[in-house]
Design an enzyme around this catalytic site. Structure first.
Site, PDB file in Angstrom:
ATOM      1  N   HIS A  46      38.999  46.925   3.042  1.00 19.88           N
ATOM      2  CA  HIS A  46      40.226  47.040   2.259  1.00 19.88           C
ATOM      3  C   HIS A  46      40.233  48.328   1.438  1.00 19.88           C
ATOM      4  O   HIS A  46      41.276  48.991   1.289  1.00 19.88           O
ATOM      5  CB  HIS A  46      40.345  45.808   1.357  1.00 19.88           C
ATOM      6  CG  HIS A  46      41.522  45.825   0.447  1.00 19.88           C
ATOM      7  ND1 HIS A  46      41.406  45.900  -0.930  1.00 19.88           N
ATOM      8  CD2 HIS A  46      42.845  45.781   0.704  1.00 19.88           C
ATOM      9  CE1 HIS A  46      42.603  45.892  -1.470  1.00 19.88           C
ATOM     10  NE2 HIS A  46      43.497  45.821  -0.505  1.00 19.88           N
ATOM     11  N   GLU A  49      41.139  51.202   3.643  1.00 19.80           N
ATOM     12  CA  GLU A  49      42.585  51.170   3.895  1.00 19.80           C
ATOM     13  C   GLU A  49      43.346  51.924   2.804  1.00 19.80           C
ATOM     14  O   GLU A  49      44.246  52.720   3.083  1.00 19.80           O
ATOM     15  CB  GLU A  49      43.069  49.722   3.979  1.00 19.80           C
ATOM     16  CG  GLU A  49      44.579  49.565   4.094  1.00 19.80           C
ATOM     17  CD  GLU A  49      45.117  48.396   3.302  1.00 19.80           C
ATOM     18  OE1 GLU A  49      46.111  48.574   2.558  1.00 19.80           O
ATOM     19  OE2 GLU A  49      44.542  47.293   3.419  1.00 19.80           O
ATOM     20  N   HIS A  50      42.981  51.678   1.554  1.00 16.39           N
ATOM     21  CA  HIS A  50      43.623  52.376   0.438  1.00 16.39           C
ATOM     22  C   HIS A  50      43.320  53.876   0.478  1.00 16.39           C
ATOM     23  O   HIS A  50      44.204  54.711   0.242  1.00 16.39           O
ATOM     24  CB  HIS A  50      43.122  51.811  -0.894  1.00 16.39           C
ATOM     25  CG  HIS A  50      43.821  50.563  -1.320  1.00 16.39           C
ATOM     26  ND1 HIS A  50      44.439  50.439  -2.546  1.00 16.39           N
ATOM     27  CD2 HIS A  50      44.021  49.378  -0.690  1.00 16.39           C
ATOM     28  CE1 HIS A  50      44.967  49.237  -2.667  1.00 16.39           C
ATOM     29  NE2 HIS A  50      44.720  48.570  -1.547  1.00 16.39           N
ATOM     30  N   GLU A 126      44.400  44.991  -8.517  1.00 18.01           N
ATOM     31  CA  GLU A 126      44.962  44.178  -7.438  1.00 18.01           C
ATOM     32  C   GLU A 126      44.261  42.816  -7.369  1.00 18.01           C
ATOM     33  O   GLU A 126      44.906  41.772  -7.206  1.00 18.01           O
ATOM     34  CB  GLU A 126      44.837  44.909  -6.105  1.00 18.01           C
ATOM     35  CG  GLU A 126      45.482  44.197  -4.931  1.00 18.01           C
ATOM     36  CD  GLU A 126      45.350  44.964  -3.625  1.00 18.01           C
ATOM     37  OE1 GLU A 126      45.706  44.386  -2.579  1.00 18.01           O
ATOM     38  OE2 GLU A 126      44.872  46.118  -3.645  1.00 18.01           O
TER      39      GLU A 126
END
Length: 414
Positions: A46, A49-50, A126
């Site tokens: 993840h 991905e960012h 997040e």
């Protein structure tokens, strides 16, 4: 018609023409998700991905955003347990520019140290937002109960301890291992000409990174029953009840999907009608299934006032007992089939939905059923099939996750 092009270096391009639209949807699918991470890498899929949005050798993060705004396109990404996807939707005449930017992000992201530090803060925010959203948090905690000894039970976002440790070396090592030719699929759907396939092949022809044969997923996930609860100063009580489900390749998957529709997947389902419409015990109540290559789960969720929590769960149990004892009705099965076919077919109206379907099918399943084949599979499901999977699913011990005010948690006896 879905077509497949295998480039000389092994990269797969899946493409489907929709000449009646003006859009093109593009997806870069990578078989790297939270299930592939070591304990120290928890959350790294993840995080990467960012980071691919934070700039390349020739484009800053702001430039990437501005270039997509300038061509009227959308760009986004997501990480799941089994894969990561970077995707964009643009007008057809902007296809080459969008693909060029995506390829630049894919191959040339800089992973600047300052950007890494800033993004750690963003991702921790997040994660905190999930914890502040109890209907999401209760579900993530359920997975930790169902699969406590396997990576599939972990949250996709990771935890502070691992995120704090991420650096450029870890990112590049993970990419080198998982962002490989055999793990990558390019999917496009919409209005394009055949020359675009050659353009994509030229963009990716220098991609030669090969993966190793070892895999982090050495063992099959084993479902565990159990309970987990969390006291929180909130107005509602939230509960998730999980049962073992089916894998993506199980021949009975459509039996389970139709059962989900009847139990809690639609507004006419038994859970919704009994708990919300008839008894008024909850605003939100539903079921869902999750299927992966190695395991699956069937989950029931309800959010109610703390004073209604026990009655809501008792009602859920009563509905499950009724289905196990008496089965589903012909009317329920017919309605579920029509709803499922409608949802499936209407979901394929856009270029983006077709791109995602084709990319996932190629990356994970390595096959592409036609629309008619899927509809035929749904139509062929018989009542005995659904009743059999219901008895098998609900006869097993279950996992339970609860988030509720402290007084309500103390009263829980499930």
């Amino acid at each position: 018609m879905i077509q497949k092009k295998i480039c000389q270096n092994g990269v797969r391009i899946i493409h489907e023409k929709m000449p009646y639209v003006r859009s093109l949807a593009i997806g870069l699918f990578v078989k790297a998700g939270s299930i592939d991470e070591t304990e120290k890498e928890w959350g790294l899929s993840h995080f990467i991905e960012h980071m691919l949005f934070k700039g390349t050798a020739t484009r800053s993060a702001k430039m990437i955003a501005e270039q997509f705004d300038r061509i009227g396109g959308d760009i986004n990404a997501y990480t799941s347990k089994e894969m990561t996807c970077y995707y964009a939707t643009v007008l057809d005449h902007h296809a080459e520019e969008a693909l060029t930017i995506l390829a630049d992000m894919f191959f040339n992201s800089s992973f600047n140290g300052a950007d890494i530090q800033k993004e750690k803060s963003v991702i921790l925010d997040e994660i905190a937002s999930v914890e502040d959203t109890p209907d999401d948090d209760v579900d993530e905690r359920l997975w930790s109960v169902m699969y406590p000894q396997h990576t599939i039970g972990r949250s996709i976002g990771g935890i502070k301890e691992t995120i704090d440790s991420f650096d450029k070396e870890m990112i590049e090592k993970y990419i080198s291992k998982h962002y490989t030719v055999e793990n990558t699929v390019i999917s496009i759907a919409g209005n394009y000409d055949d020359e675009l396939i050659g353009f994509i092949e030229n963009l990716f022809n220098s991609f030669i990174r090969k993966g190793s044969s070892d895999s982090i997923e050495a063992t099959r996930p084993v479902f565990h029953n159990g309970r987990i609860s969390k006291s929180k100063d909130i107005e509602q009580a939230h509960i998730c009840i999980g049962y073992p489900g089916l894998t993506l390749t199980d021949d009975r998957l459509h039996d389970l999907i139709l059962l989900d529709s009847i139990v809690g997947g639609t507004m006419s389902s038994r859970m919704f009608q009994k708990i919300r419409e008839e008894k008024g015990l909850a605003y939100s109540v539903f079921s869902y299934y999750s299927s992966y290559m190695s395991t699956g789960s069937f989950v029931i969720y309800g959010g109610s006032g703390p004073e209604h929590l026990e009655e809501m769960v008792n009602t859920m149990d009563s509905i499950i007992r009724d289905i196990m004892a008496d089965g589903v009705t012909e009317k329920e099965l017919h309605n579920a089939k029509e709803q499922l076919k409608g949802s499936f077919l209407l979901g394929l109206e856009s270029s983006e939905s077709r791109m995602h379907r084709n990319g996932k099918n190629e990356l994970i399943l390595l096959e592409h059923k036609t629309i008619d084949e899927v509809v035929d599979l749904i139509d062929k499901v018989e009542m005995d099939n659904v009743n059999s999977i219901a008895r098998e699913t609900f006869a097993r011990e279950r996992a339970i996750s609860v988030i509720a005010p402290k007084k309500a948690v103390k009263r829980i006896r499930f």
